[in-house]
Design a protein around this motif. Structure first.
Motif, PDB file in Angstrom:
ATOM      1  N   GLU A  75       6.293  -6.181  10.628  1.00 18.79           N
ATOM      2  CA  GLU A  75       6.045  -4.752   9.871  1.00 18.79           C
ATOM      3  C   GLU A  75       5.498  -3.514  10.365  1.00 18.79           C
ATOM      4  O   GLU A  75       4.849  -3.620  11.595  1.00 18.79           O
ATOM      5  N   ILE A  76       5.765  -2.557   9.874  1.00 21.29           N
ATOM      6  CA  ILE A  76       4.944  -1.275  10.053  1.00 21.29           C
ATOM      7  C   ILE A  76       4.152  -0.797   8.757  1.00 21.29           C
ATOM      8  O   ILE A  76       4.916  -0.358   7.855  1.00 21.29           O
ATOM      9  N   LYS A  83      -2.565   5.954   0.072  1.00 19.76           N
ATOM     10  CA  LYS A  83      -1.338   5.278  -0.409  1.00 19.76           C
ATOM     11  C   LYS A  83      -0.577   4.657   0.828  1.00 19.76           C
ATOM     12  O   LYS A  83      -0.729   5.052   1.958  1.00 19.76           O
ATOM     13  N   LYS A  84       0.066   3.365   0.323  1.00 19.59           N
ATOM     14  CA  LYS A  84       0.575   2.862   1.589  1.00 19.59           C
ATOM     15  C   LYS A  84       2.059   2.395   1.312  1.00 19.59           C
ATOM     16  O   LYS A  84       2.542   1.979   0.218  1.00 19.59           O
ATOM     17  N   LEU A  85       2.902   2.522   2.360  1.00 20.16           N
ATOM     18  CA  LEU A  85       4.244   1.932   2.449  1.00 20.16           C
ATOM     19  C   LEU A  85       4.431   1.044   3.695  1.00 20.16           C
ATOM     20  O   LEU A  85       3.938   1.123   4.720  1.00 20.16           O
ATOM     21  N   VAL A  86       5.048   0.023   3.321  1.00 25.58           N
ATOM     22  CA  VAL A  86       5.301  -1.100   4.338  1.00 25.58           C
ATOM     23  C   VAL A  86       6.613  -1.344   4.831  1.00 25.58           C
ATOM     24  O   VAL A  86       7.492  -1.305   3.851  1.00 25.58           O
ATOM     25  N   PHE A  87       6.832  -1.067   5.933  1.00 31.07           N
ATOM     26  CA  PHE A  87       8.124  -1.213   6.279  1.00 31.07           C
ATOM     27  C   PHE A  87       8.375  -2.624   7.023  1.00 31.07           C
ATOM     28  O   PHE A  87       7.735  -2.891   7.982  1.00 31.07           O
ATOM     29  N   SER A  88       9.436  -3.353   6.712  1.00 29.30           N
ATOM     30  CA  SER A  88      10.079  -4.528   7.185  1.00 29.30           C
ATOM     31  C   SER A  88      11.060  -4.330   8.357  1.00 29.30           C
ATOM     32  O   SER A  88      11.941  -3.546   8.153  1.00 29.30           O
TER      33      SER A  88
END
Length: 271
Positions: A75-76, A83-88
């Motif tokens: 993940e990135i 605020k958070k965003l998770v890239f798989s």
């Protein structure tokens, strides 16, 4: 349509307070994230503080580039303030390529090892430099419209040995074809190198670089300010090659990325 929806939903979720727990990015690809100035907070990508970049065509907005390394997985995590965003990271189906070259370009003699290291260290130092100013104000252009003979990402089997992955896109070009700059910028490398041959690297600002390799002639020098379309050299067959062509590469967001998908993403999002 699905991609456009994901782009909109991702930006909305990160910038307007709703955490998106899942989004995807392919290994070796880049994602352009856009924010209104007032929503652009402290930006941290994969644990490293990064800078928002002024939007090149829309006042009052900024953007950032999230890139997944070719060999990365997992993940990135992207944080914009709290605020958070998770890239798989999705593993893309890159192919293997069998290439026959002079054996000295596969297992270089000791006499050139110092040169190879010096050239590698020089390039890494340049790519580690983030120029705050963005030098471009127009979309990127692919330097040639000829047939792609080798796409980004292929595992390179040189004389039967796995040595690297293909870090750019190869375009068919006989020796002597004029090679134009993909966009405005400043020349950071203009020389002959052991593996890349005649090489030009252009800094477009804000951590974005384009690369033009295996040139038979280099027509610019380090420090030159070049404009989109300006001829930087002539195609050739120098360095580690099996024949004449242009190797075109893009370094952005801290890593080598697929130049064709990067240009598409960058141009569609920002222009």
């Amino acid at each position: 349509m699905k991609k456009l929806f994901l782009v909109f939903f991702t930006c909305f979720s990160l910038l307007f307070g709703k955490e998106l727990s899942f989004a995807q990015i392919g290994n070796g690809e880049a994602f352009v994230l856009i924010s209104p100035n007032q929503k652009a907070k402290k930006l941290v990508i994969a644990g490293k503080e990064r800078s928002w970049i002024n939007h090149p065509s829309k006042a009052g907005y900024k953007f950032a580039i999230i890139s997944a390394k070719y060999a990365s997985s997992g993940e990135i995590i992207v944080n914009n303030g709290d605020k958070k965003l998770v890239f798989s990271i999705k593993a893309l189906p890159y192919k293997k390529e069998q290439i026959t070259v002079n054996q000295s370009r596969v297992t270089p003699p000791k006499s050139v090892q110092k040169r190879i290291k010096k050239e590698r260290d020089e390039a890494n130092k340049i790519y580690a430099t983030f120029t705050p100013e963005l030098f471009i104000s127009k979309p990127f252009k692919v330097p040639l419209n000829s047939k792609i003979t080798s796409p980004y990402g292929g595992a390179r089997m040189f004389n039967g040995s796995l040595k690297s992955f293909h870090s750019g896109t190869d375009f068919r070009a006989a020796v002597g074809v004029q090679i134009p700059a993909s966009n405005d910028g400043i020349v950071r490398i203009a020389k002959d190198r052991y593996y890349a041959g005649g090489s030009v690297v252009i800094d477009h600002g804000s951590g974005i670089y384009t690369q033009y390799y295996h040139l038979s002639r280099v027509d610019v020098k380090v420090g030159d300010r070049v404009s989109q379309g300006q001829i930087v050299g002539l195609s050739g067959a120098t360095g580690r090659v099996s024949g004449p062509h242009l190797h075109f590469g893009v370094f952005a967001g801290g890593t080598q990325v697929n130049p064709m998908s990067f240009i598409k993403e960058f141009n569609e999002k920002l222009f």
